[in-house]
Design an enzyme around this catalytic site. Structure first.
Site, PDB file in Angstrom:
ATOM      1  N   GLU A   1       0.803  -1.228   0.000  1.00 55.29           N
ATOM      2  CA  GLU A   1       0.000   0.000   0.000  1.00 55.29           C
ATOM      3  C   GLU A   1       0.835   1.277   0.000  1.00 55.29           C
ATOM      4  O   GLU A   1       0.589   2.217   0.771  1.00 55.29           O
ATOM      5  CB  GLU A   1      -0.973  -0.035   1.195  1.00 55.29           C
ATOM      6  CG  GLU A   1      -1.895  -1.233   1.151  1.00 55.29           C
ATOM      7  CD  GLU A   1      -2.785  -1.357   2.378  1.00 55.29           C
ATOM      8  OE1 GLU A   1      -2.930  -0.393   3.147  1.00 55.29           O
ATOM      9  OE2 GLU A   1      -3.349  -2.455   2.582  1.00 55.29           O
TER      10      GLU A   1
ATOM     11  N   GLU B   1      -6.136 -10.934  -0.729  1.00 59.20           N
ATOM     12  CA  GLU B   1      -6.899 -10.713   0.518  1.00 59.20           C
ATOM     13  C   GLU B   1      -8.403 -10.697   0.230  1.00 59.20           C
ATOM     14  O   GLU B   1      -9.147  -9.886   0.739  1.00 59.20           O
ATOM     15  CB  GLU B   1      -6.463  -9.401   1.162  1.00 59.20           C
ATOM     16  CG  GLU B   1      -4.973  -9.303   1.427  1.00 59.20           C
ATOM     17  CD  GLU B   1      -4.561  -8.011   2.075  1.00 59.20           C
ATOM     18  OE1 GLU B   1      -5.433  -7.287   2.581  1.00 59.20           O
ATOM     19  OE2 GLU B   1      -3.343  -7.712   2.086  1.00 59.20           O
TER      20      GLU B   1
END
Ligand code: G3I
Length: 463
Positions: A262, A372
């Site tokens: 991220e 995820e």
């Protein structure tokens, strides 16, 4: 008193004398047979267990029901109101790695009590290769891939429901949080390996792939490093020391690492993290170089290095920035794969958006990790229970993403990982980042570890 009054008084006295009193001083039938309490099973093996319960005063025998579903719509042969006089009974002739349920009733003459509480027990061992198990069906594909799940060390005790389901259904694991910097890095050059080692050992001992997550993430910086008072150069050395130590520690034991997670913000810019601030815009490349150098120095030349991020399918600015970073890393042979977190909803992203995003990575020859996956059905908090409409919509969305992944070229396949087991353990309702407005049911198993339509959708995506 006349005759009628005498008779009434007699029956009144008789009925009172023939009733016991409860603590509420309300008369109850003298021989009310209490409901038994069923207690945890013992002596659990791959084909049997011992059912246990607490004796009920006045009971002459007990009736034991055993089923493979907790509504007892069917019974295991021989265990439909099996009569027994003790407080335990051996249940045998069962299948390995299966969930069973039992309940007890007390009996006295013709009187039978209510059903006890229901006890769940999973037999140990490994189920026969059941094609309704996710990894079994995935492994049978012409171009198989890992089916992964996010785990916590506490779930991985032998014989736990997680252990049984994991060995049946999954071929890869990712530590949900225990292989991040904040749990591992206790100070400069000091490490707590306990939980991470348990997770990696579980994978290695059981032939289950381990995808290591994550070396550098702004949401997983240990306090000692957040409060670091040294120079920026010294900060960078601490990060290098950490990456080198961790990659070396797990060399040869994990197949892949998310090196950075991220790093791009929702505007498509480099996220303003402590790493960017203190190490400068080249920090990402530095981290991948340190990881690659440590792996090669440890002889782990096959270690796959991934970048991992979210929402790139719906946020083109972010997607473009991520692929710019990927191109820069690829030019130095520092990246092998791209993780698409896919924290999706039953409405988004659209199939075409996911395909366009993922295909950019295919075109660059990268391994693709749907890393995820979970699928919210209540992101707008417009339902209070898990409606059939949302169950079917979620099933279709799981099927869609699995079909997209399954259609990838063999060379780009790696793993499709769901972010947890049971709905009530999902991060989603509790994340302060996400600020989800209510409850949700995002995963493949319900709170009782029963498979959901989402699981069926996943299986259908493997057709
Ligand atoms: O289990 C411990 C408990 O024993 C302890 O008392 C408590 C207080 O510290 O912490 C508990 O652990 C928490 C753990 O979740 C429980 O699952 C950690 O503090 C908490 O930080 C951790 O949050 C995880 C989060 O990442 C931060 O690491 C979530 O589980 C996990 O789902 C989430 O996953 C991230 C991915 O790594 C990156 N992509 C986004 C995704 C969701 O935020």
């Amino acid at each position: 008193m006349n005759y009628k009054q005498i008779v009434t008084a007699f029956f009144l006295v008789f009925s009172l004398l023939s009733c016991s009193k409860d603590d509420g001083n309300t008369p109850v039938p003298l021989n009310a047979l209490a409901t038994p309490f069923a207690s945890t099973a013992s002596n659990v093996t791959n084909t049997s267990f011992q059912a246990n319960w607490v004796l009920v005063p006045g009971a002459e025998s007990y009736l034991i029901d055993v089923s493979t579903d907790n509504s007892f719509s069917t019974f295991v042969t021989g265990y439909d109101a099996l009569s027994n006089s003790g407080s335990t009974v051996a249940i045998s002739g069962l299948s390995p790695a299966m969930a069973y349920y039992y309940r007890i009733r007390a009996k006295r003459g013709v009187e039978v009590s209510n059903n006890s509480n229901v006890i769940t027990v999973k037999t140990t061992g490994v189920a026969a290769e059941d094609p309704t198990f996710l990894k079994v069906k995935a492994n049978a594909l012409a171009n198989p891939f890992f089916v992964g799940v996010a785990v916590k060390a506490q779930q991985l005790n032998t014989g736990s429901a997680y252990d049984v389901v994991l060995k049946n259904e999954f071929s890869s694991i990712t530590a949900e949080y225990e292989m991040k910097m904040d749990p591992i890095s206790t100070g400069s050059g000091t490490y707590n390996w306990v939980a991470a080692d348990k997770i990696v050992k579980y994978g290695n001992d059981n032939g289950i792939n381990v995808h290591a997550h994550v070396l550098v993430w702004h949401n997983a910086v240990p306090n000692w490093l957040k409060d670091f008072s040294g120079t920026d150069a010294e900060f960078a050395l601490e990060v290098k020391k950490y990456i080198t130590a961790v990659v070396t520690h797990f060399a040869g034991k994990v197949k892949s690492w998310d090196v950075v997670n991220e790093a791009v913000d929702d505007n498509g810019n480099m996220r303003n993290t402590v790493f960017l601030t203190k190490m400068g815009p080249n920090y990402i490349k530095d981290c991948y170089q340190w990881a690659r150098d440590a792996a090669n120095a440890a002889g782990d030349t096959n270690l796959l290095l991934f970048y991992n991020d979210y929402a790139t399918s719906t946020n083109i600015n972010k997607q473009n920035k991520v692929f710019a970073i990927v191109d820069d890393l690829k030019a130095s042979n520092l990246i092998d794969g791209l993780g698409f977190q896919m924290h999706n909803t039953y409405l988004s992203p659209a199939k075409t958006q996911m395909e366009a995003d993922i295909n950019r990575a295919v075109a660059k020859g990268l391994k693709i990790h749907v890393s995820e996956l979970d699928i919210q059905v209540n992101q707008n908090n417009d339902i209070t229970t898990f409606t059939n409409e949302r169950k079917l919509a979620q099933k279709d969305k799981y099927k869609e993403i699995v079909k997209i992944y399954n259609a990838l070229p063999a060379a780009n396949k790696y793993a499709l990982t769901v972010w947890g087991f049971k709905d009530n353990e999902s991060w989603i309702p509790y994340s302060t980042d996400l600020n989800h407005p209510g409850n949700d049911w995002p995963l493949l198993y319900d709170n009782n570890f029963e498979i959901k339509s989402a699981h069926t959708g996943f299986l259908e995506g493997l057709d």
